[in-house]
Design a protein around this motif. Structure first.
Motif: not given
Lengths: 301, 301
Positions: A35-36, A38, A115, A118, B95, B161, B163-165, B167-168
């Motif tokens: 996702p997003a 990554l 990113q 991550l 982060m 994943g 965490q990436a969401i 962040l975004a």
């Protein structure tokens, strides 16, 4: 007849086939749908670049022990993912602060530091995911042994520990044993680990396993000695990365410690050690492992 | 008689014993001798702090299925190491840029960013090392299943994943399904993963396994909904971290999306879901799992 030319030719053909398989497997397993953004950052970090030395070592070792082929490809790619994640984190501003790798912007330059952090973290997890398929393609016992070898090669006793020594040693005059201890962990552990993971895809006896461990250790150290040499002797274009960087960063290297001629002699000694280990392995066919060791040492120096 | 009081009391006694065992195991496995300060940074990140919810969930699930005790302690600690590494990396300047955690300077403040990055990386590797002991204490098949569960909970489909969401999504108006998808990955995956790892230390039938998965999923989401509620209702001292932080960072939360009363009702619904799942598990003793779910939801809200 020059056997080196023959072996070099064989290696090129052998490598081409396996590299194509590795690229295809990596492209399948490093998924874009994470996702997003990554997934894109992970793929950018892994695909379209790198010599894939670790996968080739794992595959060659697996072939030497007639190992499980599905397991060998997973071991090969898992080792490469650990290598790829370490480069992403190494390049970050708080570490080496590199903006280019293989001629492209580094991951944090392209996707941002958060990113990149991550993506590295997710690549490490993905390595263990790849080693533990839900289907029956790799026996569970083999999965466990591969995970154990990779964790130890990547962690505080291996790569991450070597990085910590590297961080702490800038500007210091290390002794040769100290420098060796750092390199054996920082790059050697994952190179040796790749060989041992390949071996763990089969069931080598203790003689063969010990010999492959000795091969992996010698070859792993040789790789770093040659890297130190090339940092001095090669230009940036040949190297694909900034030459003279170690000296500029005041990092201890084999060349700064032993000088160039003794470093070159040492690399040859380690190659001989690696080849001697293969000779006593009692394995029928170690040609590809031998050729990879020669390739590592006889790069440009 | 108020059964909740009785269960809360039982939980306290049950937890105290297990927490002492977890602390002792973590202190043994997170070694100080890792080189160049790395061991100290790793120990600092892991020891003397945290509710150890993930270890308790793993141990409770393992007890419910009469699982292998050595494996359960390793699963419990491995899950905690993944949680600890995620906090170290989360706190870094790129982060969340947090300088305090549990009242102490964060790892990068204390040891520098480079060492924090490496310590997080090494803790992730150590989690898989702990799951793959060389001795015969944990069957190889169980080791493999535990590694597979942990890798998937930690990686791009799980925590990383999420965490990436996260962040975004800063500053965005997420829908409820989008918010749930983020939380199920960011915190839910490792909480559910801890339950499933505990279950994988035994051999539950498919009814029990599915019920434990449903319990873990409901409880994992409930944990995050309650976290969102406490960010609004509790003060920083009670919380042990900065209250009101989500709103200050313009992060979407359940409270910002549903409002406080509906968020509180939703947390209770999820608790009921988790308890109903235990009821249909056909397992004889799920008291500790039920008590842990109640503890998660009935914190301070």
């Amino acid at each position: 007849m020059d056997t080196r030319v023959k072996q070099a030719f064989d290696l090129a053909a052998w490598s081409a086939t396996r590299l194509a398989q590795v690229e295809s497997a990596l492209s399948e397993w490093v998924v874009a749908h994470a996702p997003a953004g990554l997934g894109q950052a992970m793929r950018y970090a892994v695909l379209d670049g790198g010599k894939r030395l670790r996968p080739l070592l794992a595959l060659a070792a697996a072939e030497a022990v007639h190992g499980n082929e599905a397991a060998a490809m997973r071991a090969a790619c898992a080792a490469e993912l650990i290598h790829a994640y370490s480069l992403v984190h190494d390049d970050m501003p708080c570490m080496d602060n590199d903006v280019l790798r293989r001629g492209k912007p580094t991951v944090h330059v392209k996707f941002g530091q958060a990113q990149a952090l991550l993506a590295g973290d997710a690549l490490q997890a993905l390595a263990f995911e790849i080693l533990t398929p839900d289907d029956a393609s790799v026996p569970l016992g083999m999965q466990a042994r591969l995970c154990g070898l990779l964790a130890r090669a990547a962690g505080h006793e291996g790569m991450a520990g070597g990085q910590a020594i590297d961080l702490a040693s800038v500007g210091l005059a290390l002794s040769e044993p100290e420098l060796r201890a750092m390199h054996c962990r920082k790059t050697g552990a994952l190179l040796k680990g790749s060989v041992m993971m390949g071996a763990a895809c089969g069931e080598p006896g203790s003689v063969a396993r010990d010999a492959l461990a000795a091969y992996g250790a010698a070859m792993g150290l040789a790789f770093q000695v040659v890297d130190d040499i090339l940092d001095v002797t090669a230009d940036s274009a040949t190297l694909g990365k900034t030459a003279g960087k170690d000296a500029a960063q005041d990092k201890p290297t084999y060349v700064s410690l032993l000088g160039l001629p003794r470093s070159q002699a040492y690399a040859r000694e380690l190659l001989d050690e690696a080849l001697a280990a293969l000779d006593r392995s009692q394995l029928a066919d170690t040609t590809s492992l031998a050729a990879l060791a020669r390739m590592v040492v006889i790069r440009e120096n």
